[in-house]
Design an enzyme around this catalytic site. Structure first.
Site, PDB file in Angstrom:
ATOM      1  N   TRP A 185      -2.534   3.127   7.019  1.00 13.67           N
ATOM      2  CA  TRP A 185      -4.098   3.164   6.435  1.00 13.67           C
ATOM      3  C   TRP A 185      -4.078   3.742   5.280  1.00 13.67           C
ATOM      4  O   TRP A 185      -5.029   4.182   4.578  1.00 13.67           O
ATOM      5  CB  TRP A 185      -5.329   3.580   7.172  1.00 13.67           C
ATOM      6  CG  TRP A 185      -5.543   2.780   8.010  1.00 13.67           C
ATOM      7  CD1 TRP A 185      -6.122   1.586   8.405  1.00 13.67           C
ATOM      8  CD2 TRP A 185      -6.530   3.591   9.081  1.00 13.67           C
ATOM      9  NE1 TRP A 185      -6.396   0.844  10.181  1.00 13.67           N
ATOM     10  CE2 TRP A 185      -6.620   2.700  10.298  1.00 13.67           C
ATOM     11  CE3 TRP A 185      -6.681   4.528  10.569  1.00 13.67           C
ATOM     12  CZ2 TRP A 185      -7.899   1.782  11.032  1.00 13.67           C
ATOM     13  CZ3 TRP A 185      -7.615   4.928  11.066  1.00 13.67           C
ATOM     14  CH2 TRP A 185      -8.067   3.878  11.725  1.00 13.67           C
ATOM     15  N   GLY A 192      -1.031  -2.934   4.451  1.00 14.13           N
ATOM     16  CA  GLY A 192      -1.939  -1.867   3.909  1.00 14.13           C
ATOM     17  C   GLY A 192      -3.523  -2.314   4.254  1.00 14.13           C
ATOM     18  O   GLY A 192      -4.197  -2.683   5.011  1.00 14.13           O
ATOM     19  N   GLY A 193      -3.317  -2.892   2.797  1.00 19.60           N
ATOM     20  CA  GLY A 193      -5.146  -3.114   2.556  1.00 19.60           C
ATOM     21  C   GLY A 193      -6.297  -4.131   3.547  1.00 19.60           C
ATOM     22  O   GLY A 193      -6.678  -3.996   3.870  1.00 19.60           O
ATOM     23  N   GLU A 209       5.396   4.017  -1.328  1.00 22.68           N
ATOM     24  CA  GLU A 209       4.899   5.145  -1.941  1.00 22.68           C
ATOM     25  C   GLU A 209       5.990   6.451  -1.798  1.00 22.68           C
ATOM     26  O   GLU A 209       6.035   7.572  -2.350  1.00 22.68           O
ATOM     27  CB  GLU A 209       3.757   5.086  -1.503  1.00 22.68           C
ATOM     28  CG  GLU A 209       2.634   3.692  -1.800  1.00 22.68           C
ATOM     29  CD  GLU A 209       1.892   3.511  -1.441  1.00 22.68           C
ATOM     30  OE1 GLU A 209       1.365   4.366   0.294  1.00 22.68           O
ATOM     31  OE2 GLU A 209       1.770   1.804  -1.013  1.00 22.68           O
ATOM     32  N   SER A 248       1.615  -7.104   1.602  1.00 20.90           N
ATOM     33  CA  SER A 248       0.178  -8.288   0.985  1.00 20.90           C
ATOM     34  C   SER A 248       0.297  -9.101   2.238  1.00 20.90           C
ATOM     35  O   SER A 248      -0.366  -9.881   1.925  1.00 20.90           O
ATOM     36  CB  SER A 248       0.481  -8.632   0.124  1.00 20.90           C
ATOM     37  OG  SER A 248       0.057  -7.689  -1.244  1.00 20.90           O
ATOM     38  N   HIS A 284       8.582   5.102   3.652  1.00 17.24           N
ATOM     39  CA  HIS A 284       6.820   4.426   2.883  1.00 17.24           C
ATOM     40  C   HIS A 284       7.531   4.433   1.425  1.00 17.24           C
ATOM     41  O   HIS A 284       8.170   5.208   0.538  1.00 17.24           O
ATOM     42  CB  HIS A 284       6.044   4.128   3.354  1.00 17.24           C
ATOM     43  CG  HIS A 284       5.210   3.083   2.406  1.00 17.24           C
ATOM     44  ND1 HIS A 284       4.743   3.554   1.408  1.00 17.24           N
ATOM     45  CD2 HIS A 284       4.858   2.436   3.053  1.00 17.24           C
ATOM     46  CE1 HIS A 284       3.811   2.486   1.842  1.00 17.24           C
ATOM     47  NE2 HIS A 284       4.068   1.596   2.682  1.00 17.24           N
ATOM     48  N   GLU A 318      10.297  -3.768   3.496  1.00 18.21           N
ATOM     49  CA  GLU A 318       8.520  -3.798   2.833  1.00 18.21           C
ATOM     50  C   GLU A 318       8.773  -4.032   1.431  1.00 18.21           C
ATOM     51  O   GLU A 318       9.286  -3.024   0.621  1.00 18.21           O
ATOM     52  CB  GLU A 318       7.280  -2.491   2.904  1.00 18.21           C
ATOM     53  CG  GLU A 318       6.954  -2.774   4.150  1.00 18.21           C
ATOM     54  CD  GLU A 318       5.800  -1.759   3.946  1.00 18.21           C
ATOM     55  OE1 GLU A 318       4.977  -2.224   4.877  1.00 18.21           O
ATOM     56  OE2 GLU A 318       5.874  -0.774   3.770  1.00 18.21           O
TER      57      GLU A 318
HETATM   58  P1  PGA Z   1      -0.430  -3.676   1.331  1.00 17.99           P
HETATM   59  O1  PGA Z   1       0.892  -2.396   2.212  1.00 17.99           O
HETATM   60  O2  PGA Z   1      -0.139  -4.486   2.665  1.00 17.99           O
HETATM   61  O3  PGA Z   1      -1.463  -3.289   1.289  1.00 17.99           O
HETATM   62  O4  PGA Z   1       0.731  -4.815   0.497  1.00 17.99           O
HETATM   63  C1  PGA Z   1       1.214  -2.397   2.976  1.00 17.99           C
HETATM   64  C2  PGA Z   1       2.173  -0.833   3.135  1.00 17.99           C
HETATM   65  O5  PGA Z   1       2.333  -0.436   2.149  1.00 17.99           O
HETATM   66  O6  PGA Z   1       2.474  -1.075   4.487  1.00 17.99           O
END
Ligand code: PGA
Length: 250
Positions: free
Chosen positions: A10, A232-233, A98, A211, A96, A167
């Site tokens: 999330w 994520g999204g 990020e 994605s 992750h 990822e």
């Molecule tokens: P996303 O993010 O599904 O929005 O591409 C995946 C993630 O960062 O774990």
């Protein structure tokens, strides 16, 4: 047979009130299915809300998105593994993209975090993946190998208690996902490397993230090498998340 894992990340969405509303809608329609688990990587402040709403649902696991490797101390803004466990987490994302690219987390730090999470009895999900430049320069496997090398020195019992998420950075939040075949190739290389480090390769859970949407989840999890998805999204909306959790199922 490895279970299929549907993991929601999330990120910085869904505080306690929104998390509760999400789960009310999700759990009203969710049916546990054999061989499938649903994991929620919630913001730290929402862990207790998610854990208490899902205690009666054994196919659901709750995780934190990031931890500090120290047990306590003067680390303003950080969360320890024991604190996450006390709030109901049984898993933790580590490294992750990020954390690595926005907050400058290093391989050395991810190595410390994996060990702290294991020592605290939680399941680490080590995230690895290359940037677009690295992929275009043919460096995908070298980058992933370097990021996985932090696991060197862990024994087979420890390696049996962790999972990996592949990822590709260029696929996260961009709408561009790796093809199932491309992802499966990297997953196979990850499995081989972990086997070389002493892991029981056919038990290792390797998730794909980047994605993932209701439209592509089924073809991704249909690949034998892909043991689940980290989303994520498309995990933020209960209807979209339910569609992913059911992907490729009956
Ligand atoms: P996303 O993010 O599904 O929005 O591409 C995946 C993630 O960062 O774990």
């Amino acid at each position: 047979m490895r279970p299929l894992i549907f993991a929601a990340n999330w990120k910085m969405h869904h505080g306690p009130t929104a998390a509760r509303a999400f789960l009310d809608r999700f759990l009203a329609e969710y049916h546990a299915a054999d061989g499938r688990e649903v994991w929620f990587f919630a913001p730290a402040v929402s862990l207790m809300t998610v854990a208490s709403a899902t205690t009666a649902t054994p196919t659901v696991r709750v995780g934190i998105q990031n931890v500090h490797w120290e047990a306590t101390g003067a680390f303003t803004g950080e969360t320890s593994v024991a604190m996450a466990a006390g709030a109901g987490a049984t898993a933790a994302l580590v490294g992750h993209s990020e954390r690595r690219h926005v907050f400058g987390e290093t391989d050395a730090q991810t190595g410390l975090k994996v060990r702290a999470v294991l020592a605290g009895g939680l399941l680490p999900v080590l995230c690895v993946g290359e940037t677009l430049d690295e992929r275009e320069g043919g460096g995908t496997l070298a980058v992933v190998r370097r990021q996985l090398d932090v696991l060197r020195g862990l024994d087979a019992a420890a390696l049996a208690r962790l999972a990996i998420a592949y990822e590709p950075v260029w696929a996260i939040g961009t709408g561009r996902n790796a093809t199932p075949r491309d992802a499966a190739e990297v997953h196979a290389a990850i499995r081989e490397q972990l086997a070389g480090l002493g892991a029981t390769a056919d038990r290792l859970q390797i998730l794909y993230g980047g994605s993932v949407k209701p439209e592509n989840a089924a073809e991704l999890v249909a690949e034998a090498e892909i043991d689940g998805v980290l989303v994520g999204g498309a995990s933020l909306d209960p209807a979209s998340w339910l569609a992913i959790v059911r992907a490729g199922g009956d």
